[in-house]
Design a protein around this motif. Sequence first.
Motif, short mmCIF file in Angstrom:
data_model
loop_
_atom_site.label_atom_id
_atom_site.label_comp_id
_atom_site.label_asym_id
_atom_site.label_seq_id
_atom_site.Cartn_x
_atom_site.Cartn_y
_atom_site.Cartn_z
N THR A 277 0.78 -1.27 -0.02
CA THR A 277 -0.30 0.25 -0.22
C THR A 277 0.65 1.31 0.37
O THR A 277 1.88 1.35 -0.30
N TRP A 278 0.21 2.42 0.12
CA TRP A 278 1.08 3.87 0.03
C TRP A 278 0.69 4.39 1.72
O TRP A 278 -0.75 4.39 1.47
N THR B 56 -9.16 12.83 0.84
CA THR B 56 -8.67 11.75 0.54
C THR B 56 -10.05 11.11 1.81
O THR B 56 -10.31 9.56 0.10
N GLU B 57 -10.42 11.08 2.29
CA GLU B 57 -11.06 10.21 2.89
C GLU B 57 -12.75 9.59 2.43
O GLU B 57 -13.59 9.19 1.76
N CYS B 58 -12.54 11.30 1.65
CA CYS B 58 -14.04 11.59 1.23
C CYS B 58 -14.18 11.41 0.16
O CYS B 58 -15.26 10.84 -0.60
N ALA B 59 -13.08 11.31 -0.98
CA ALA B 59 -13.02 10.65 -2.05
C ALA B 59 -13.55 9.43 -2.29
O ALA B 59 -13.29 9.01 -3.56
N PRO C 1 -6.28 5.90 -6.58
CA PRO C 1 -6.53 4.69 -5.64
C PRO C 1 -7.16 4.26 -4.53
O PRO C 1 -7.49 4.78 -3.87
N THR C 2 -7.19 3.43 -4.19
CA THR C 2 -8.27 2.87 -2.99
C THR C 2 -7.57 3.62 -1.88
O THR C 2 -6.93 3.05 -0.94
N TRP C 3 -8.93 3.93 -0.94
CA TRP C 3 -8.40 4.63 0.43
C TRP C 3 -8.75 3.32 1.67
O TRP C 3 -9.68 2.51 1.20
N GLN C 4 -7.71 3.25 2.55
CA GLN C 4 -7.76 2.35 3.36
C GLN C 4 -7.86 2.74 4.37
O GLN C 4 -8.86 1.99 5.79
N VAL D 138 0.75 21.93 15.42
CA VAL D 138 0.30 21.75 13.83
C VAL D 138 -0.26 20.53 14.23
O VAL D 138 -0.40 19.84 15.01
N MET D 139 -0.94 19.91 13.03
CA MET D 139 -1.78 18.85 12.72
C MET D 139 -0.82 17.71 12.24
O MET D 139 -0.35 18.58 11.08
N TRP D 140 -0.79 16.03 12.20
CA TRP D 140 -0.96 15.54 11.46
C TRP D 140 -1.43 14.55 10.89
O TRP D 140 -1.83 14.19 11.64
N ARG D 141 -1.60 14.20 9.40
CA ARG D 141 -2.43 13.22 8.69
C ARG D 141 -1.40 11.88 8.45
O ARG D 141 -0.90 12.83 7.21
N ALA D 142 -1.84 11.17 8.16
CA ALA D 142 -1.24 9.33 7.20
C ALA D 142 -2.53 8.94 7.04
O ALA D 142 -3.34 8.18 7.39
N ASP D 143 -2.46 9.08 5.30
CA ASP D 143 -3.24 8.46 5.45
C ASP D 143 -2.96 7.43 4.46
O ASP D 143 -2.30 7.21 3.47
N GLU D 144 -3.70 5.80 3.93
CA GLU D 144 -3.11 4.78 3.56
C GLU D 144 -4.04 3.85 1.96
O GLU D 144 -5.65 3.86 2.31
#
Length: 285
Positions: free
Chosen positions: A53-54, A73-76, A85-88, A100-106
Amino acid sequence: MTLSVSAGQAVDLRVQPVEEVLDRVERSLQVRLLPDTVVRKRRSVGARTDRDTWVRVERRSPDKIADQGWNGTECAARLESVAQPTWQGCVVWRDADEPVMWRADETGLLPAAPVGSAVLNEAPELPNEWWEALNASLDALAAHRTRRVATPDTDTITQELVTESIRDVFSGHFDTTVQRWMPAHADLNWANVTAPVFSLFDWEDWGNAPQGLDSASLWASSLAVPALADRVRQERRRDFESRDGRLMTLFACSKILGPYAHPEDPRLAPARRVAEQVIEELQAG
């Protein structure tokens, strides 16, 4: 502890240390990021994982996270008939030491490599099927409905922003009122699409925008290659021939010709030439 950077200091993740951030992502998502695949950009870092995955990690200050959140990315993931790409899954946290905020999408892996950098200097080899897939995805995206508002360059796009961006660079008597708003990717450039198999990624900024924003953005990133820019205009001519598409062309040109213009940018002359033509068309009604 993550990054020791003051709130007012610009952060470039291409040069700032991110090891502790990536360690936290691995623990939270229970995955291992492959070191040889890490790609670092100004405000994001991505890497392939040991489960094929990425993961894309982004840093934003709270004032750049609008009321709608930053889960683009989640809403898309619900967008049908749009090649992506498929969001997981994801993990989000507030930095313990910085405002600050951090976000990681797989997500799933891309079906092919990105076409190139955001701005191209050489024409890529793109089969007709690629252009057909681009058109199908952009048309399908525009047909969806959302309450999200696009945030190109992390700035919420509004009528005021459109008017100010255009008026700050171009003179002339013409109306800058947008007539049609529809869903857009809002960061469409050659670094965010793949080939020879078409896919569109990096969805964090998508939402409603004036018709033609995506087409104008891709065209602007193609201006150093005249034939490629012409192909974009041909493929997306319905957008470019609309009144809002003309405004978005000026909006895109304003970013090239504005106060941060680079004197050696090969896009300057063609952007100026097209902008003059578009202004004449808007003045003619």
